[in-house]
Design a protein around this motif. Structure first.
Motif, PDB file in Angstrom:
ATOM      1  N   ALA A  29       0.838  -1.197   0.000  1.00 55.47           N
ATOM      2  CA  ALA A  29       0.000   0.000   0.000  1.00 55.47           C
ATOM      3  C   ALA A  29       0.867   1.237   0.000  1.00 55.47           C
ATOM      4  CB  ALA A  29      -0.925  -0.011   1.209  1.00 55.47           C
ATOM      5  N   ARG A  30       1.809   1.290  -0.932  1.00 56.03           N
ATOM      6  CA  ARG A  30       2.696   2.438  -1.019  1.00 56.03           C
ATOM      7  C   ARG A  30       2.192   3.401  -2.063  1.00 56.03           C
ATOM      8  NH1 ARG A  30       7.077  -1.779  -1.637  1.00 56.03           N
ATOM      9  NH2 ARG A  30       7.458  -2.489   0.468  1.00 56.03           N
ATOM     10  N   GLY A  31       2.606   4.655  -1.969  1.00 56.50           N
ATOM     11  CA  GLY A  31       2.202   5.642  -2.948  1.00 56.50           C
ATOM     12  C   GLY A  31       1.306   6.678  -2.321  1.00 56.50           C
ATOM     13  N   GLU A  32       0.710   7.502  -3.164  1.00 60.65           N
ATOM     14  CA  GLU A  32      -0.129   8.579  -2.677  1.00 60.65           C
ATOM     15  C   GLU A  32      -1.460   8.048  -2.156  1.00 60.65           C
ATOM     16  OE1 GLU A  32      -0.581  11.073  -6.019  1.00 60.65           O
ATOM     17  OE2 GLU A  32       1.420  11.915  -5.877  1.00 60.65           O
ATOM     18  N   ARG A  33      -1.994   8.705  -1.125  1.00 55.90           N
ATOM     19  CA  ARG A  33      -3.320   8.351  -0.630  1.00 55.90           C
ATOM     20  C   ARG A  33      -4.345   8.739  -1.695  1.00 55.90           C
ATOM     21  NH1 ARG A  33      -5.481   7.315   4.370  1.00 55.90           N
ATOM     22  NH2 ARG A  33      -7.698   7.775   4.624  1.00 55.90           N
ATOM     23  N   PRO A  34      -5.250   7.808  -2.043  1.00 57.70           N
ATOM     24  CA  PRO A  34      -6.230   8.125  -3.080  1.00 57.70           C
ATOM     25  C   PRO A  34      -7.037   9.367  -2.763  1.00 57.70           C
ATOM     26  CG  PRO A  34      -6.244   5.778  -2.612  1.00 57.70           C
ATOM     27  CD  PRO A  34      -5.355   6.426  -1.592  1.00 57.70           C
ATOM     28  N   CYS A  42     -15.556   3.332  -0.662  1.00 57.47           N
ATOM     29  CA  CYS A  42     -15.424   2.175  -1.548  1.00 57.47           C
ATOM     30  C   CYS A  42     -14.200   2.334  -2.430  1.00 57.47           C
ATOM     31  CB  CYS A  42     -16.683   2.047  -2.411  1.00 57.47           C
ATOM     32  SG  CYS A  42     -16.624   0.716  -3.620  1.00 57.47           S
ATOM     33  N   ALA A  43     -13.539   1.216  -2.716  1.00 54.05           N
ATOM     34  CA  ALA A  43     -12.444   1.188  -3.672  1.00 54.05           C
ATOM     35  C   ALA A  43     -12.695   0.084  -4.681  1.00 54.05           C
ATOM     36  CB  ALA A  43     -11.101   0.954  -2.971  1.00 54.05           C
ATOM     37  N   ALA A  44     -12.186   0.274  -5.890  1.00 54.76           N
ATOM     38  CA  ALA A  44     -12.265  -0.731  -6.950  1.00 54.76           C
ATOM     39  C   ALA A  44     -10.844  -1.055  -7.388  1.00 54.76           C
ATOM     40  CB  ALA A  44     -13.092  -0.227  -8.125  1.00 54.76           C
ATOM     41  N   PHE A  45     -10.452  -2.319  -7.257  1.00 55.42           N
ATOM     42  CA  PHE A  45      -9.110  -2.777  -7.593  1.00 55.42           C
ATOM     43  C   PHE A  45      -9.154  -3.493  -8.943  1.00 55.42           C
ATOM     44  CE2 PHE A  45      -9.434  -2.507  -3.023  1.00 55.42           C
ATOM     45  CZ  PHE A  45      -8.231  -1.946  -2.628  1.00 55.42           C
ATOM     46  N   PHE A  46      -8.266  -3.088  -9.844  1.00 55.51           N
ATOM     47  CA  PHE A  46      -8.240  -3.654 -11.193  1.00 55.51           C
ATOM     48  C   PHE A  46      -6.880  -4.263 -11.491  1.00 55.51           C
ATOM     49  CE2 PHE A  46     -11.726  -0.713 -11.504  1.00 55.51           C
ATOM     50  CZ  PHE A  46     -12.583  -1.223 -12.465  1.00 55.51           C
ATOM     51  N   ASP A  47      -6.868  -5.561 -11.819  1.00 58.33           N
ATOM     52  CA  ASP A  47      -5.719  -6.119 -12.515  1.00 58.33           C
ATOM     53  C   ASP A  47      -5.591  -5.372 -13.846  1.00 58.33           C
ATOM     54  OD1 ASP A  47      -3.737  -8.149 -13.420  1.00 58.33           O
ATOM     55  OD2 ASP A  47      -5.372  -8.728 -14.766  1.00 58.33           O
ATOM     56  N   VAL A  48      -4.412  -5.393 -14.452  1.00 62.88           N
ATOM     57  CA  VAL A  48      -4.193  -4.614 -15.672  1.00 62.88           C
ATOM     58  C   VAL A  48      -4.167  -5.500 -16.922  1.00 62.88           C
ATOM     59  CG1 VAL A  48      -2.611  -3.048 -16.888  1.00 62.88           C
ATOM     60  CG2 VAL A  48      -3.003  -2.781 -14.416  1.00 62.88           C
ATOM     61  N   ARG A 200      -5.204  -6.154   0.667  1.00 64.66           N
ATOM     62  CA  ARG A 200      -5.565  -6.187   2.087  1.00 64.66           C
ATOM     63  C   ARG A 200      -4.912  -5.037   2.844  1.00 64.66           C
ATOM     64  NH1 ARG A 200      -2.977 -10.828   3.944  1.00 64.66           N
ATOM     65  NH2 ARG A 200      -4.167 -11.824   2.276  1.00 64.66           N
ATOM     66  N   THR A 201      -3.642  -4.794   2.559  1.00 66.35           N
ATOM     67  CA  THR A 201      -2.921  -3.723   3.238  1.00 66.35           C
ATOM     68  C   THR A 201      -3.498  -2.362   2.874  1.00 66.35           C
ATOM     69  OG1 THR A 201      -0.916  -5.071   3.185  1.00 66.35           O
ATOM     70  CG2 THR A 201      -0.632  -2.729   3.613  1.00 66.35           C
ATOM     71  N   THR A 202      -3.861  -2.188   1.606  1.00 63.70           N
ATOM     72  CA  THR A 202      -4.430  -0.922   1.158  1.00 63.70           C
ATOM     73  C   THR A 202      -5.791  -0.679   1.803  1.00 63.70           C
ATOM     74  OG1 THR A 202      -3.256  -1.100  -0.946  1.00 63.70           O
ATOM     75  CG2 THR A 202      -5.113   0.416  -0.864  1.00 63.70           C
ATOM     76  N   LEU A 203      -6.623  -1.702   1.855  1.00 67.44           N
ATOM     77  CA  LEU A 203      -7.930  -1.559   2.492  1.00 67.44           C
ATOM     78  C   LEU A 203      -7.782  -1.142   3.950  1.00 67.44           C
ATOM     79  CD1 LEU A 203      -9.691  -4.734   1.033  1.00 67.44           C
ATOM     80  CD2 LEU A 203     -10.317  -2.355   0.567  1.00 67.44           C
ATOM     81  N   SER A 204      -6.815  -1.739   4.628  1.00 65.83           N
ATOM     82  CA  SER A 204      -6.589  -1.385   6.032  1.00 65.83           C
ATOM     83  C   SER A 204      -6.072   0.043   6.165  1.00 65.83           C
ATOM     84  CB  SER A 204      -5.589  -2.371   6.653  1.00 65.83           C
ATOM     85  OG  SER A 204      -5.285  -2.014   7.980  1.00 65.83           O
ATOM     86  N   ALA A 205      -5.117   0.410   5.297  1.00 65.22           N
ATOM     87  CA  ALA A 205      -4.536   1.752   5.382  1.00 65.22           C
ATOM     88  C   ALA A 205      -5.569   2.829   5.106  1.00 65.22           C
ATOM     89  CB  ALA A 205      -3.372   1.871   4.398  1.00 65.22           C
ATOM     90  N   LEU A 206      -6.511   2.549   4.215  1.00 64.53           N
ATOM     91  CA  LEU A 206      -7.538   3.528   3.851  1.00 64.53           C
ATOM     92  C   LEU A 206      -8.804   3.398   4.697  1.00 64.53           C
ATOM     93  CD1 LEU A 206      -7.207   3.410  -0.036  1.00 64.53           C
ATOM     94  CD2 LEU A 206      -6.093   4.953   1.579  1.00 64.53           C
ATOM     95  N   ARG A 207      -8.808   2.407   5.601  1.00 70.35           N
ATOM     96  CA  ARG A 207      -9.941   2.193   6.506  1.00 70.35           C
ATOM     97  C   ARG A 207     -11.244   1.994   5.735  1.00 70.35           C
ATOM     98  NH1 ARG A 207      -8.465   6.703  11.222  1.00 70.35           N
ATOM     99  NH2 ARG A 207      -6.399   5.866  11.688  1.00 70.35           N
ATOM    100  N   LEU A 208     -11.158   1.131   4.731  1.00 70.32           N
ATOM    101  CA  LEU A 208     -12.333   0.821   3.921  1.00 70.32           C
ATOM    102  C   LEU A 208     -12.872  -0.549   4.296  1.00 70.32           C
ATOM    103  CD1 LEU A 208     -11.072   2.030   0.419  1.00 70.32           C
ATOM    104  CD2 LEU A 208     -12.579   3.252   2.002  1.00 70.32           C
TER     105      LEU A 208
END
Length: 263
Positions: A29-34, A42-48, A200-208
């Motif tokens: 979950a590195r990078g800028e906060r969305p 809500c977040a939507a995660f996309f494979d590329v 999982r880490t991103t969801l936790s970091a963003l409290r979603l």
């Protein structure tokens, strides 16, 4: 100690700044906060590759790199990787081996070629898969956080992500020495369980709430990532996989690239 040779530079102009892309990246979950997602929760995660793009970005980027680079001399290594992929070699190992192809290359070279790669993708009439791209645009209009999750390279995914209006990119972080030269290593592959951990880490970091979030994927290796959310969506052939039974499905028909206005 033996010095590491620097690979030849591709025939592209050096940018004035070698800074990284504005869209965050990394092996977690590195990078800028969305910027999005706070209003909708809500977040939507996309494979590329195979989910948003009709062709493999590591393959198409390598093809361009070979055309632009002078005397890189690693075409045989890439061909061997492709053969190992056909033979079923573990995808995480292939992911690490792919990035070793760029050992000794200044990171700014990859970023410069990545911008050229993106211009070619944008001009192609069949670059994106139409239904998943439309779903991404819908999430962005609603204010959901849009996150790309890929084992491909951030130097070429970043301009794609910006044009699509993605808020975050979760991808392997390519390691460099003290002078910005790529060592060929990455922090961790973004394949299978690696994608699931990153989500999982991103969801936790963003409290979603995971049950309210979406994930889109096309390959069985995406199943662990899709299992992290309450609203998984199968793309293309994944819909017939036993692990995707009963999930919503999207067709994998290609269409033209349509950037998100204002991204």
């Amino acid at each position: 100690m033996t010095a590491t040779a620097t690979a030849p530079a591709p025939s592209v102009p050096r940018p004035r700044s070698a800074s990284g892309a504005g869209v965050g990246g990394g092996g977690g979950a590195r990078g800028e906060r969305p910027r999005s997602g706070r209003r909708t929760g809500c977040a939507a995660f996309f494979d590329v590759d195979g989910t948003l793009l009709s062709r493999s970005s590591p393959v198409t980027f390598w093809e361009l790199w070979v055309r632009l680079a002078q005397g890189l001399g690693r075409e045989g290594e890439f061909a061997a990787l492709m053969e190992q992929a056909r033979e079923g070699r573990e995808r995480a190992e292939l992911n690490r081996a792919y990035f070793r192809l760029f050992r000794g290359v200044p990171r700014w070279h990859l970023e410069a070629v990545g911008r050229i790669w993106f211009e070619q993708v944008r001009a192609a009439p069949d670059a994106l898969l139409a239904a998943p791209a439309a779903a991404l645009a819908g999430h962005r209009r609603r204010g959901d956080a849009v996150v790309l999750v890929s084992g491909s390279g951030l130097p070429w995914l970043a301009p794609l992500a910006r044009s699509l209006g993605a808020d975050l990119v979760l991808a392997p972080r390519q390691l460099t020495d003290g002078s910005g030269i790529l060592t060929g290593g990455i922090d961790a592959p973004m394949i299978g369980a690696g994608k699931a951990l990153a989500v999982r880490t991103t969801l936790s970091a963003l409290r979603l709430d995971p049950d309210r979030c979406y994930a889109y994927g096309d390959h069985i290796s995406d199943l662990p990532m899709l299992a992290e959310v309450g609203r998984p969506v199968a793309v293309g052939g994944l819909a017939s996989a036993p692990g995707a039974a009963g999930w919503p499905a999207l067709a994998a028909a290609p269409g033209p690239f349509r950037p998100v206005a204002g991204s």
